[in-house]
Design an enzyme around this catalytic site. Structure first.
Site, short mmCIF file in Angstrom:
data_model
loop_
_atom_site.label_atom_id
_atom_site.label_comp_id
_atom_site.label_asym_id
_atom_site.label_seq_id
_atom_site.Cartn_x
_atom_site.Cartn_y
_atom_site.Cartn_z
N LYS A 5 0.67 -1.22 -0.08
CA LYS A 5 0.05 0.10 -0.03
C LYS A 5 1.03 1.25 -0.04
CE LYS A 5 -4.09 -2.03 0.40
NZ LYS A 5 -5.25 -1.87 -0.58
N ASP A 33 -0.42 -0.59 -4.48
CA ASP A 33 -1.79 -0.18 -4.67
C ASP A 33 -1.72 1.23 -3.99
OD1 ASP A 33 -4.55 0.23 -4.44
OD2 ASP A 33 -5.07 -1.35 -3.26
N GLU A 61 -1.76 -0.40 -9.02
CA GLU A 61 -3.11 -0.20 -8.76
C GLU A 61 -3.79 1.26 -8.42
OE1 GLU A 61 -6.79 -2.70 -6.49
OE2 GLU A 61 -4.50 -3.30 -6.38
N ASP A 86 -9.27 0.01 -10.26
CA ASP A 86 -9.95 -0.63 -9.25
C ASP A 86 -11.12 0.00 -9.07
OD1 ASP A 86 -11.41 -1.97 -7.00
OD2 ASP A 86 -9.30 -2.07 -5.94
N LYS A 110 -14.28 -7.16 -8.57
CA LYS A 110 -14.78 -7.62 -7.33
C LYS A 110 -16.12 -7.92 -7.29
CE LYS A 110 -10.94 -4.93 -5.02
NZ LYS A 110 -10.55 -3.73 -4.17
#
Length: 205
Positions: A5, A33, A61, A86, A110
């Site tokens: 992250k 991400d 991401e 995302d 997702k």
């Protein structure tokens, strides 16, 4: 595979990735991400810095805010690392716009985000039809949700390894049966449906 992250401190993100790469060694694959944390200019500066440092990152991401498709496209055009959308993609209309703008190289599908197996399948098929990469991700679901997502991956496949570790983080399972984890693999049950036999109550009965 390690998912880092980043995005809270653009000035320090390159050094953080460098430290993780040094600790993990050359064998580990690293994904980043940013969770919408960078501006487009910050994203390009950080990603190019990571590329120039040869830190061998697989993809980045959601580098910019979900609403900023123009910024996402601007970043994708200016870096070599693959960009994964995302939060920018919840449903078909979102993905159509990302494809139209050539805003990302891959999409993270997702089930909890798009509304279930049917919409998720549509997103995977749409992405594949336009040569876009795919990943199926998770949002801290239990074995029930991960079982559905893993079944989708087993049936349709993705172009990159999917991110289905959510149920692994649970202290205990709320169900008996369902998927299980064996090291780096999600193992689907040899049973009908999702293989869930019963729900375990909060007192363990």
């Amino acid at each position: 595979m390690l998912k880092l992250k980043v995005g809270l401190d653009a000035a320090g993100d390159i050094s953080r990735v460098r430290e993780v790469r040094a600790a993990a060694g050359p064998e580990a694959r690293i994904r980043l991400d940013a969770n919408q944390g960078w501006t487009p200019r910050e994203a390009v500066r950080v990603i190019r810095g990571i590329e120039d440092a040869g830190l061998d990152v697989e993809l980045v991401e959601q580098p910019v805010p979900a609403w900023d498709l123009e910024g996402l496209a601007w970043v994708s055009e200016r870096v070599s690392l693959p960009i994964l959308a995302d939060e920018s993609v919840y449903g078909v209309r979102d993905l159509v716009e990302v494809i139209r703008r050539r805003a990302a190289d891959l999409v993270n599908v997702k089930l909890a985000k798009c509304g279930g197996l049917g919409p998720a399948r549509t997103l995977l098929e749409l992405a594949a039809a336009h040569g876009m990469g795919t990943v199926v991700g998770s949002m801290m679901e239990t074995e029930v949700g991960i079982g559905a997502a893993a079944s989708l991956v087993a049936g349709y496949g993705t172009t990159a390894v999917s991110d289905l570790d959510a149920a692994w983080w649970l202290a205990s399972s709320p169900v008996e049966g369902g998927i299980r984890y064996e090291r780096a693999e999600v193992v689907l049950p040899a049973a009908p449906g999702l293989g869930v036999l019963k729900i375990i109550s909060t007192d363990g009965s």
